[in-house]
Design a protein around this motif. Structure first.
Motif: not given
Length: 299
Positions: A252-259, A113-122
């Motif tokens: 599925l992970l990609g769809r969650l990332s988009s959300l 996800p582009e809207s959060v940093d690496d820590a949140a993305a993890a």
């Protein structure tokens, strides 16, 4: 490179930082330069020997956020430098994602996800996939009611959000002080831990692993979804009892990332620690009431 591993089972003191060879991606795989990796309860279970592997070096870590560093043969669609998230499935493995580099199947990876940093993305892969699979396994229709136990935890909170988005009427069961939090995530009703809902619900998503008590909240012929294989109560009253087992699923992970980028899914980080303090992160697993994921970062 440095990697957090265990060579003997036990408490957090068994987690050690080892110097190991940088892994090479095989066919269909990518190597990720790890920037952040979540520390999950399953890591504590691996460390304690729940899944076996005595006498082996066991790598820790399932969640990863970082950049693709190398691409194996036969991989299409991924190039070096792409920022990604992924799930490194496996309880007994020599290396996990609590390391400076990790190799994953390309099918397990999605754009971060582009809207959060690496820590949140993890914090997204394991918890998000678990929550999404669990909501789907309920098999409920829009307008049906669902009780989510452990709703203030990361998995439970993501399940609340996904269930509400699916049109379910969500009752959140959590600590007495968590009502504002879970209602903010989309819960229509709140039940304090130790209490029962006002009436039977169509389904229960048991993120807190309450078991038989939670099953008792379900109407006859309803649905119960357990999050830990082998821990669900026996079916009764025609209630459909199913257990989810998470799987690496890049689509599925990609769809969650988009959300996440759409503002429809909130990720929560409780603390960020350097990889060198992996043992301290395992100590945090035993602290009750943590509201978010503890994340390890490597520079």
């Amino acid at each position: 490179m440095r990697a957090a591993v265990v060579h003997a089972f036990g408490g957090p003191e068994r987690v050690e930082l080892a110097e190991v060879a940088v892994p090479e991606p095989g066919a269909g795989q990518v190597r990720i330069r790890v920037r952040a990796a979540g520390v999950n309860p399953v890591d504590g279970a691996v460390r304690a020997g729940v899944f076996g592997g005595a006498g082996q070096r066991l790598g820790l870590g399932w969640d990863v956020a970082g950049e693709i560093d190398a691409v194996g043969a036969g991989v299409d669609g991924w190039t070096e430098g792409r920022r990604v998230v992924g799930l490194h499935y496996g309880t007994v493995k020599p290396l996990g994602t609590h390391a400076e580099y990790a190799v994953l199947d390309a099918s397990a990876v999605a754009a971060a996800p582009e809207s959060v940093d690496d820590a949140a993305a993890a914090a997204l892969p394991l918890s998000g996939l678990t929550a999404a699979r669990s909501v789907d396994l309920l098999g409920l229709a829009p307008g049906d009611s669902v009780l989510v136990t452990g709703a203030a935890g990361l998995v439970g909170g993501l399940a609340v959000q996904l269930a509400a988005r699916a049109g379910l009427v969500v009752t959140a069961l959590a600590g007495a002080g968590d009502e504002e939090l879970v209602r903010g995530l989309g819960a229509a009703e709140f039940v304090a831990r130790g209490s029962a809902p006002a009436g039977p619900v169509d389904g229960v998503l048991d993120a807190a692993v309450i078991g038989a008590e939670a099953l008792g909240f379900v109407r006859d012929g309803g649905a119960y979804v357990g999050l830990i294989p082998g821990a669900a109560p026996a079916a009764e009253r025609g209630v459909r009892v199913v257990e989810q087992e998470v799987a690496a699923d890049g689509e599925l992970l990609g769809r969650l990332s988009s959300l996440v980028d759409a503002g429809a899914l909130t990720l929560r980080v409780a603390d960020v620690l350097p990889l060198a303090e992996a043992a301290k992160a395992h100590e945090a697993l035993a602290v009750p009431g943590t509201r978010g994921r503890v994340v390890l970062v490597s520079s």
